[in-house]
Design an enzyme around this catalytic site. Structure first.
Site, PDB file in Angstrom:
ATOM      1  N   GLU A 142     -46.246 -20.477 -63.025  1.00 32.74           N
ATOM      2  CA  GLU A 142     -46.336 -19.014 -63.160  1.00 32.74           C
ATOM      3  C   GLU A 142     -47.356 -18.639 -64.226  1.00 32.74           C
ATOM      4  O   GLU A 142     -48.050 -17.628 -64.107  1.00 32.74           O
ATOM      5  CB  GLU A 142     -44.942 -18.437 -63.485  1.00 32.74           C
ATOM      6  CG  GLU A 142     -44.045 -18.483 -62.250  1.00 32.74           C
ATOM      7  CD  GLU A 142     -42.558 -18.614 -62.556  1.00 32.74           C
ATOM      8  OE1 GLU A 142     -42.141 -18.362 -63.702  1.00 32.74           O
ATOM      9  OE2 GLU A 142     -41.809 -18.979 -61.624  1.00 32.74           O
ATOM     10  N   LYS A 156     -36.949 -18.132 -67.922  1.00 32.34           N
ATOM     11  CA  LYS A 156     -38.067 -17.221 -67.602  1.00 32.34           C
ATOM     12  C   LYS A 156     -37.839 -15.874 -68.303  1.00 32.34           C
ATOM     13  O   LYS A 156     -37.235 -15.833 -69.370  1.00 32.34           O
ATOM     14  CB  LYS A 156     -38.233 -17.082 -66.086  1.00 32.34           C
ATOM     15  CG  LYS A 156     -38.296 -18.452 -65.408  1.00 32.34           C
ATOM     16  CD  LYS A 156     -38.718 -18.410 -63.971  1.00 32.34           C
ATOM     17  CE  LYS A 156     -38.738 -19.832 -63.425  1.00 32.34           C
ATOM     18  NZ  LYS A 156     -39.239 -19.917 -62.069  1.00 32.34           N
ATOM     19  N   ASN A 199     -34.833 -23.159 -67.477  1.00 33.11           N
ATOM     20  CA  ASN A 199     -35.972 -22.282 -67.762  1.00 33.11           C
ATOM     21  C   ASN A 199     -35.532 -20.871 -67.397  1.00 33.11           C
ATOM     22  O   ASN A 199     -35.501 -20.517 -66.225  1.00 33.11           O
ATOM     23  CB  ASN A 199     -37.184 -22.733 -66.926  1.00 33.11           C
ATOM     24  CG  ASN A 199     -38.360 -21.790 -67.078  1.00 33.11           C
ATOM     25  OD1 ASN A 199     -38.377 -20.921 -67.946  1.00 33.11           O
ATOM     26  ND2 ASN A 199     -39.367 -21.961 -66.223  1.00 33.11           N
ATOM     27  N   GLY A 209     -33.628 -20.512 -61.615  1.00 32.77           N
ATOM     28  CA  GLY A 209     -32.545 -19.629 -61.187  1.00 32.77           C
ATOM     29  C   GLY A 209     -31.148 -20.136 -61.539  1.00 32.77           C
ATOM     30  O   GLY A 209     -30.332 -19.385 -62.087  1.00 32.77           O
TER      31      GLY A 209
HETATM   32  P1  PGA Z   1     -36.291 -22.453 -59.759  1.00 32.93           P
HETATM   33  O1  PGA Z   1     -37.424 -22.511 -60.892  1.00 32.93           O
HETATM   34  O2  PGA Z   1     -35.264 -23.496 -60.124  1.00 32.93           O
HETATM   35  O3  PGA Z   1     -35.769 -21.073 -59.802  1.00 32.93           O
HETATM   36  O4  PGA Z   1     -36.972 -22.795 -58.463  1.00 32.93           O
HETATM   37  C1  PGA Z   1     -37.831 -23.724 -61.440  1.00 32.93           C
HETATM   38  C2  PGA Z   1     -38.916 -23.465 -62.442  1.00 32.93           C
HETATM   39  O5  PGA Z   1     -39.761 -22.600 -62.201  1.00 32.93           O
HETATM   40  O6  PGA Z   1     -38.965 -24.122 -63.497  1.00 32.93           O
END
Ligand code: PGA
Length: 251
Positions: A98, A11, A9, A236
């Site tokens: 989010e 983002k 992801n 991340g």
């Molecule tokens: P993260 O995010 O691996 O950066 O914790 C996971 C996500 O929000 O899908």
């Protein structure tokens, strides 16, 4: 048969050239390899068509990170499920914490989005998960049950079988804090039981349930080794091939 999936992801990260380079870099790194899971990347909407053209999307599935809750028309700035499907993307991440938190997406809105995604041939990767306070007060089981029931349990059995669930405890997202493999297993098994209660054992057994929240090369192996953890949704660590590839190889 239940599928194993590792999904990135991205983002709101990467410009189009950066995103293209990342997708092509991942494709290159996977050449000659036969991962024991499906690989998906969730990319910004602006990148969907270009990435779908640039890489072999039968090797790396492409996901959008959201879609509109309307079919089409005068909704300035929105991107419909049909538009996403027309780019060559096959998946859409829906209900990410989010989006629930910052864009106030409700269970009802998400239900509409899931229906539109499915009717346009997209596979929803539907995210659920509790916040820290809910976990600490022992309400996490009830919270995920509610999220699943409110947005998904009016689907026909046939449509429910098309989606993927991602359990992402909000306190673990981007915090460096992960659920332990045992904590993940416990709640994944619970979610599967809730699904079985509604749709029966077979559909529950075949449902892919991903873990998400600070998953990385170090903790991925112990997480995916659990019987009810079928892969991960990775934020991340999906932004670099060096970090993402070992997660794919953790099966
Ligand atoms: P993260 O995010 O691996 O950066 O914790 C996971 C996500 O929000 O899908």
């Amino acid at each position: 048969m239940r599928k194993n999936i590792i999904a990135g992801n991205w983002k709101m990260n990467t410009t189009l050239p950066e995103g293209l380079a990342l997708a092509k870099g991942l494709e290159e790194a996977l050449k000659g390899k036969t991962p024991k899971c499906d690989v998906i990347i969730g990319v910004p909407a602006t990148h969907l068509a270009s990435i779908a053209t640039a890489i072999d999307s039968s090797r790396i599935g492409i996901a959008a990170q959201n879609c509109a809750d309307k079919e089409k028309g005068a909704f300035t700035g929105e991107t419909s499920a049909a538009m996403i499907a027309s780019t060559g993307a096959k998946y859409v991440i829906l209900g990410h914490s989010e989006r629930r938190q910052y864009y106030h997406e409700t269970a009802q809105t998400l239900k509409t989005k899931v229906n539109l995604a499915i009717s346009n041939g997209l596979t929803p990767i539907f995210c659920i998960g509790e916040v820290l306070e809910e976990r600490e007060s022992g309400r996490h089981f009830a919270v995920v049950d509610e999220q699943v029931k409110e947005s998904l349990f009016e689907l026909s059995a046939e449509d429910f079988s098309k989606l993927v669930i991602a359990y992402e405890p909000v306190w673990a997202i981007g915090t460096g804090k992960t659920a332990t493999a045992d904590e993940a297993q416990e709640i994944h098994a619970h979610i599967r039981k809730t699904i079985a209660g509604k749709y029966g054992q077979e559909i529950a057994e075949n449902c892919t349930i991903l873990y998400g929240g600070s998953m990385n090369a170090e903790n991925a192996k112990s997480l995916v080794a659990k019987p009810d953890v079928d892969g991960g949704l990775i934020g991340g660590a999906s932004l670099s091939v060096e970090k993402f590839l070992p997660i794919i190889e953790s099966f």
